[in-house]
Design an enzyme around this catalytic site. Structure first.
Site, PDB file in Angstrom:
ATOM      1  N   ASP A 203       0.911  -1.146   0.000  1.00  0.00           N
ATOM      2  CA  ASP A 203       0.000   0.000   0.000  1.00  0.00           C
ATOM      3  C   ASP A 203       0.947   1.191   0.000  1.00  0.00           C
ATOM      4  O   ASP A 203       1.600   1.453   1.015  1.00  0.00           O
ATOM      5  CB  ASP A 203      -0.888   0.020   1.247  1.00  0.00           C
ATOM      6  N   HIS A 204       1.045   1.884  -1.115  1.00  0.00           N
ATOM      7  CA  HIS A 204       2.153   2.841  -1.226  1.00  0.00           C
ATOM      8  C   HIS A 204       2.035   3.993  -0.223  1.00  0.00           C
ATOM      9  O   HIS A 204       3.002   4.684   0.032  1.00  0.00           O
ATOM     10  CB  HIS A 204       2.348   3.315  -2.673  1.00  0.00           C
ATOM     11  N   HIS A 266      -5.669   3.007   1.097  1.00  0.00           N
ATOM     12  CA  HIS A 266      -4.826   4.077   1.638  1.00  0.00           C
ATOM     13  C   HIS A 266      -5.443   4.769   2.856  1.00  0.00           C
ATOM     14  O   HIS A 266      -4.784   4.993   3.863  1.00  0.00           O
ATOM     15  CB  HIS A 266      -4.558   5.142   0.568  1.00  0.00           C
TER      16      HIS A 266
HETATM   17  C1  BG6 Z   1      -3.293   5.129  -6.326  1.00  0.00           C
HETATM   18  C2  BG6 Z   1      -4.606   5.258  -7.029  1.00  0.00           C
HETATM   19  O1  BG6 Z   1      -3.296   3.998  -5.502  1.00  0.00           O
HETATM   20  O2  BG6 Z   1      -3.066   6.279  -5.532  1.00  0.00           O
HETATM   21  C3  BG6 Z   1      -4.643   6.523  -7.869  1.00  0.00           C
HETATM   22  O3  BG6 Z   1      -4.824   4.128  -7.852  1.00  0.00           O
HETATM   23  C4  BG6 Z   1      -4.322   7.719  -7.024  1.00  0.00           C
HETATM   24  O4  BG6 Z   1      -5.908   6.687  -8.492  1.00  0.00           O
HETATM   25  C5  BG6 Z   1      -3.019   7.493  -6.279  1.00  0.00           C
HETATM   26  O5  BG6 Z   1      -4.211   8.859  -7.868  1.00  0.00           O
HETATM   27  C6  BG6 Z   1      -2.751   8.612  -5.305  1.00  0.00           C
HETATM   28  O6  BG6 Z   1      -1.473   8.456  -4.792  1.00  0.00           O
HETATM   29  P1  BG6 Z   1      -0.665   9.713  -4.241  1.00  0.00           P
HETATM   30  O7  BG6 Z   1       0.580   9.114  -3.685  1.00  0.00           O
HETATM   31  O8  BG6 Z   1      -0.458  10.635  -5.410  1.00  0.00           O
HETATM   32  O9  BG6 Z   1      -1.549  10.322  -3.213  1.00  0.00           O
END
Ligand code: BG6
Length: 659
Positions: A203-204, A266
């Protein structure tokens, strides 16, 4: 064979000295010819290499359907246009660590359903293991569509990858299922031949320093934890706003929507960090057990209760001043069904039914095509008793707020009230602010560095776990079910570039609360008056903004009245009307008007009337003057901007005049 977890904290600049390099291993990337590899995985490896955090006993073996040699793969990853030179995140590209890293890149074509190819892969990995002395350690990274996860897991097992010395770990990318049922099925497939400890679910958001810091903040500081409960906290708000649209991913997004794409993963991860009980230790399973427990305590709604607790939205097109479509709406995006029912915005109110959080509403809000990019968590404390101030000019106290700015601005802010110097008791909102940028000199990371790094050390803290994923889907499922079986009325229901649908405000206003909108310097800079202004000035102005609701049809500014304030439209539309009653233009969410009121007390030249119910931010001239008195160094710049951008000649004395 449980993996021993170690926590080294951040792999940023400061932590570097304390952190050993990654463990030796061969990293096999499935889907190596895809976007994720070139945009995020390879730049992350490069960052680790630049910071001396990548073991010398390390190599990459790229695998994908695409026919390519190792040399082709290296050339592709090195490319100016579409390789590391484009996607690296360093201030400057340093060729030396890259040359060393890329020389350790190898490639082998591999159909994911081709058992013979997996047998060949086994031989190649064995050769690389001998060449790079990696002790049999292999990290498999599945940068593929989830439909291949089970298949690749099986074929790795049948090729004999589980056996032999060293560890074998598998990182899988999201989405992890699309509902409870599919997530359970996927879990079963992964765990058919592999152990839970070998599976690392990405989960990044957990790779973001500001998200990891939620734990550090809560558990390394003694002063907040005693307040962290229903006795002192009124409500918590999670806000993830995105300006971007579906960015060419219409096909994927239309079968997903924001609930699946952002909230279930997230946002629930952040919620778990913020609301979990203190873990027994910082060992990965101790943390993940607590995360899992708190998610399991979130009330699961009945399908029929959903409209009471959640709203959805979809963005429509935005228009230019002449009324022509400026940017398309969601239904006009490539790959999206023109009658799509998919939500690009959602807001929900959740309850955590446990001892700590009983009765504390948790509000979540996320969407694409919104007015600003910003992820914030706002913890709003209960108000101090106002009765004490009876007999003073103060009739209302603001509640204290602790704001975690996750991105793009990274910091933590505590808002409170202080006495304005002078003979009477008057209060003003002030803040204490910690900014990552000022405190640390860490390089800009993609977020994947720390995940790859900690996976090599067997630390699963930054990864989700099967039970966590399931608990998160359980919370989302009734919303998914209700939304699937009931067509959304009035879609699209918010204009691209706006603050989202009105229903989101109503959701929280029913409880007598408001979304706490974090106005960022970027938002203020949309006004010509503040474009390029000093961050200190912008932050002081943000603090001085007060919110103000105006009912439909009410006049906000009357032509001829003396100007004395500036407005920022938070939500709603206003009409600017000339002397003949003609509507000159309509302004909406994110637009400013009345800036001249901050410069000079001249008569207003037009009337401004609320076309709809409006939530506004107001900056009073008296506050603006006070800020300039506090920071007289900015007065010169404001005078210059007034002349250049508004053709207003104003002196420093006039700018700082009290009224
Ligand atoms: C991803 C989603 O997991 O997270 C995207 O699939 C989203 O739709 C992105 O834009 C948002 O990531 P960050 O790090 O830019 O908040």
């Amino acid at each position: 064979m449980a993996d021993k977890a170690k926590v080294y904290g951040s792999v940023g600049q400061e932590a570097k000295a304390a952190a050993p390099a990654s463990m030796p291993c061969i990293m096999v990337i499935f889907g190596a010819s895809g976007d994720l590899t070139k945009r995020l995985l390879v730049p992350s490896l490069y960052n680790l290499a630049c910071d001396g955090l990548l073991s010398d006993n390390f190599a990459v073996l790229g695998c994908a359907n695409t026919e390519m040699t190792s040399e082709d793969f290296r050339t592709r990853m090195s490319g100016e246009e579409d390789g590391i030179k484009k996607f690296h995140t360093r201030k400057e590209f340093d060729p030396a660590p890259w040359d060393k890293l890329v020389s350790r890149f190898h490639y082998q074509p591999c159909g994911f359903d081709d058992k013979d190819a997996f047998a060949r892969l086994k031989e190649t990995v064995a050769k690389l293991d001998a060449q790079y002395q990696t002790g049999g350690n292999v990290l498999f990274y599945f940068a593929t569509a989830p439909s291949f996860f089970g298949l690749i897991c099986d074929n790795l097992y049948y090729a004999g990858f589980r056996d032999g010395p060293g560890w074998k770990r598998i990182i899988v990318e999201k989405p992890f299922g699309k509902d409870v049922k599919s997530a359970l099925k996927l879990n079963k497939e992964l765990l058919a031949h592999w152990d839970e400890e070998q599976i690392y679910r990405v989960d990044h958001y957990l790779g973001k320093e500001t998200v990891q810091n939620l734990l550090a903040f809560r558990f390394s500081n003694g002063m907040f934890e005693p307040l962290w409960n229903k006795n002192y906290i009124d409500n918590i708000q999670f806000n993830v706003c995105e300006v971007v649209d579906v960015q060419g991913r219409g096909g994927y997004y239309d079968s997903s929507g924001v609930l699946r794409d952002m909230m279930q993963n997230h946002m629930f991860q952040m919620l778990a960090y913020l609301c979990m009980e203190p873990p027994a230790s910082f060992q990965s399973d101790a943390i993940r057990n607590e995360k899992s427990k708190v998610l399991q305590s979130v009330r699961i709604y009945d399908k029929d209760e959903v409209p009471q607790y959640a709203v959805r939205g979809q963005y429509g097109p935005s228009f230019d001043d002449s009324g022509n479509v400026d940017k398309p709406g969601y239904r006009e995006e490539k790959g999206v069904n023109p009658e799509s029912n998919t939500e690009t915005f959602a807001a929900a109110k959740l309850h955590i039914d446990n001892w700590r959080w009983e009765g504390v509403p948790i509000y979540l809000r996320s969407g694409k095509g919104l007015w600003k990019r910003g992820t914030e968590i706002v913890v709003e404390f209960k108000k101090a008793p106002e009765a004490i101030f009876k007999g003073t000019p103060i009739d209302q106290l603001a509640s204290n707020r602790l704001v975690f700015h996750i991105q793009p601005y990274q910091g933590i802010e505590l808002l409170f009230q202080a006495k304005i110097p002078g003979p009477t008791m008057a209060l003003q909102k002030v803040d204490m602010r910690f900014s990552y940028g000022d405190a640390f000199k860490a390089s800009r990371y993609t977020g994947y560095e720390v995940m790859i790094y900690s996976c090599t050390h067997g630390d699963g803290t930054l990864f989700s776990r099967g039970d966590l994923v399931e608990a998160a889907w359980n919370i989302a499922q009734p919303l998914l079910d209700h939304w699937e079986s009931n067509k959304a009325e009035g879609f699209p229901n918010y204009t691209r570039g706006s603050w989202g649908p009105r229903a989101a405000s109503e959701l929280i206003e029913r409880d007598g609360r408001h979304w706490y909108e974090v106005v960022t310097p970027d938002v203020l800079e949309k006004s010509p008056l503040f474009k390029g202004a000093d961050p200190l000035l912008l932050n002081s102005i943000i603090l001085a903004l007060r919110s103000h609701d105006v009912p439909q049809d009410e006049v906000i500014i009357r032509r001829g009245d003396v100007a004395g304030e500036m407005y920022l439209i938070c939500r709603g539309e206003v009409e600017v009307i000339d002397v003949n009653g003609k509507v000159l233009k309509t302004l909406k969410d994110g637009d400013f008007f009345g800036e001249i009121g901050l410069l000079l007390p001249t008569p207003r030249t037009a009337t401004v009337r609320a076309k709809t119910l409006c939530d506004l931010f107001v900056l009073d001239k008296s506050d603006f003057s006070r800020i300039l008195q506090d920071y007289p160094q900015f007065a010169g710049e404001v005078m210059k901007v007034a002349k250049e951008r508004y053709d207003v000649v104003v002196s420093a004395e006039q700018l700082m005049a009290k009224d």
